[in-house]
Design an enzyme around this catalytic site. Structure first.
Site, PDB file in Angstrom:
ATOM      1  N   CYS A   1      37.724  37.786  48.176  1.00  0.00           N
ATOM      2  CA  CYS A   1      38.094  36.985  49.337  1.00  0.00           C
ATOM      3  C   CYS A   1      37.254  37.349  50.558  1.00  0.00           C
ATOM      4  O   CYS A   1      37.009  38.525  50.825  1.00  0.00           O
ATOM      5  CB  CYS A   1      39.574  37.167  49.657  1.00  0.00           C
ATOM      6  SG  CYS A   1      40.669  36.417  48.431  1.00  0.00           S
TER       7      CYS A   1
ATOM      8  N   GLN B   1      37.597  30.564  41.114  1.00  0.00           N
ATOM      9  CA  GLN B   1      38.890  31.122  40.732  1.00  0.00           C
ATOM     10  C   GLN B   1      39.987  30.301  41.403  1.00  0.00           C
ATOM     11  O   GLN B   1      40.113  30.299  42.626  1.00  0.00           O
ATOM     12  CB  GLN B   1      39.006  32.588  41.158  1.00  0.00           C
ATOM     13  CG  GLN B   1      40.271  33.259  40.637  1.00  0.00           C
ATOM     14  CD  GLN B   1      40.427  34.683  41.130  1.00  0.00           C
ATOM     15  OE1 GLN B   1      40.662  34.911  42.305  1.00  0.00           O
ATOM     16  NE2 GLN B   1      40.287  35.640  40.223  1.00  0.00           N
TER      17      GLN B   1
ATOM     18  N   TYR C   1      49.795  37.983  42.074  1.00  0.00           N
ATOM     19  CA  TYR C   1      49.902  36.626  42.615  1.00  0.00           C
ATOM     20  C   TYR C   1      50.771  35.781  41.689  1.00  0.00           C
ATOM     21  O   TYR C   1      51.358  36.292  40.730  1.00  0.00           O
ATOM     22  CB  TYR C   1      48.505  36.068  42.870  1.00  0.00           C
ATOM     23  CG  TYR C   1      47.762  36.882  43.918  1.00  0.00           C
ATOM     24  CD1 TYR C   1      48.335  37.121  45.172  1.00  0.00           C
ATOM     25  CD2 TYR C   1      46.534  37.464  43.643  1.00  0.00           C
ATOM     26  CE1 TYR C   1      47.690  37.893  46.128  1.00  0.00           C
ATOM     27  CE2 TYR C   1      45.876  38.246  44.596  1.00  0.00           C
ATOM     28  CZ  TYR C   1      46.461  38.460  45.832  1.00  0.00           C
ATOM     29  OH  TYR C   1      45.829  39.231  46.768  1.00  0.00           O
TER      30      TYR C   1
ATOM     31  N   LEU D   1      35.220  49.830  39.756  1.00  0.00           N
ATOM     32  CA  LEU D   1      34.366  50.979  40.049  1.00  0.00           C
ATOM     33  C   LEU D   1      33.193  51.091  39.080  1.00  0.00           C
ATOM     34  O   LEU D   1      32.891  52.159  38.558  1.00  0.00           O
ATOM     35  CB  LEU D   1      35.185  52.272  40.081  1.00  0.00           C
ATOM     36  CG  LEU D   1      36.058  52.475  41.325  1.00  0.00           C
ATOM     37  CD1 LEU D   1      36.688  53.858  41.302  1.00  0.00           C
ATOM     38  CD2 LEU D   1      35.274  52.284  42.611  1.00  0.00           C
TER      39      LEU D   1
END
Length: 359
Positions: free
Chosen positions: A26, A100, A183, A301
């Protein structure tokens, strides 16, 4: 050739020039859901930088589905033209544009991160009433979300279909469902959030019904495009959604036309306990890839070329999704090719910088 730079065929229409995917991240920089100059330079620079596909950040299927008031959206036809400009430019660099499609559910109506990221109540400026599978807030201080009725669930599913149709008209070739990070889709999957007693809650088969209905609705509009989904493989909390359920769901999703699983984790509940370290989510991707036998992406990561190559060589994933590393370095793919001894095409405008920086 290093596996990181091998081509991979996703379906009959879509192949990727390498295994490096830009994760949805985002930007909190939109007005009324529209992309703007920031999004254009942000995404196109990564296409120039050599990634094989870009999954555009969480793009809300309804206005109320945005995480914040500054999120992208695709809930109205007026959005299509601006996204078309973006996808056309991305494709110029042999990069596949993806989107997405998302609904934040109870984690919606927040401030943008650099202004606090707190939830804005429905009576505050830029805030609205959130929805969820059940009437449980994410934080104790959050406003209680509205528990969706059966007819409201059906309406939300239809909005996913409409958003899919718009995304295809705008030129997106990969359509990813956001089913992770707490979500709305995840709010139905997780027994820590979904307390329903009807056909959408309770046992595993009922909790996955919502996402399967979304898949079926989206498939009505998909022709040559590829359907992907991002899932949280674990809630990192006792009695939550877990890897075993993820694997079983992925087997069903594969049968229903989902082609790629983007495997992440966490985000469902505020009391999660995650031990964040290098490759901390790769084992989840490995389990899905090897138990379900479908194309799987690893995240979390991953920031070094050899690290990414090792994941692929060890058969732990088929794709490498990079998030923060691509924020730090838009040209990671070009640098990785150099580090691994691969000769890949650069934009001709940059070609003179490719071989010898002292020339």
């Amino acid at each position: 050739m290093n596996k990181l730079f091998e081509q991979i065929q996703i379906n009959d229409s879509i192949s990727l020039k390498n295994r490096i995917i830009m994760s949805p991240m985002c930007q909190y920089s939109s007005k009324e859901g529209f992309p703007n100059d920031w999004h254009f330079q942000h995404y196109v620079s990564r296409a120039v930088g050599g990634v094989s596909a870009i999954i555009q950040e969480a793009t809300a299927v309804t206005a109320e589905g945005r995480i914040s008031y500054s999120d992208l959206g695709i809930w109205k036809d007026e959005h299509i033209a601006e996204y078309s400009k973006l996808t056309q430019e991305i494709k110029k660099y042999n990069c596949v544009p993806g989107i997405q499609l998302a609904h934040a559910g109870r984690k919606a109506s927040t401030n943008i991160p650099w202004l606090g990221h707190n939830q804005l109540k429905s009576d505050e400026e830029n805030g609205w009433k959130t929805i969820s599978s059940s009437d449980l807030p994410f934080n104790d201080t959050d406003e209680i979300p509205h528990e969706l009725s059966i007819s409201e669930i059906e309406d939300v599913v239809k909005e996913w279909g409409k958003a899919t149709e718009r995304a295809i008209k705008a030129g997106f070739e990969i359509l990813e469902i956001h089913g992770a990070h707490g979500y709305l889709v995840h709010q139905f999957l997780s027994p820590l959030i979904n307390y329903r007693t009807d056909e959408y809650g309770g046992n595993f088969e009922k909790r996955i019904r919502f996402v399967l209905e979304i898949v079926a609705e989206m498939k009505k509009y998909i022709t040559t495009q590829s359907l992907w989904i991002r899932l949280s493989a674990s809630d990192w909390a006792e009695n939550g959604w877990n890897l075993e359920e993820t694997v079983e769901l992925c087997k069903i999703l594969k049968q229903n036309g989902v082609e790629v699983i983007d495997v992440s984790s966490g985000g469902a509940v505020s009391h999660q306990k995650i031990e964040i370290k290098k490759n901390y989510q790769v084992s989840f991707a490995s389990a899905v890839k090897n138990d379900v036998n479908m194309i799987t992406g690893a995240v979390g990561l991953i920031f070094e070329p050899k690290q990414a190559e090792d994941i692929l060589q060890n058969n732990e994933a088929d794709l490498i999704f990079l998030g923060r590393e691509l924020l730090r370095d838009p040209y990671f793919a070009l640098r990785a090719a150099n580090d691994l001894g691969e000769n890949v095409a650069w934009a001709p405008q940059y070609e003179r910088a490719k071989i010898n920086r002292f020339a």
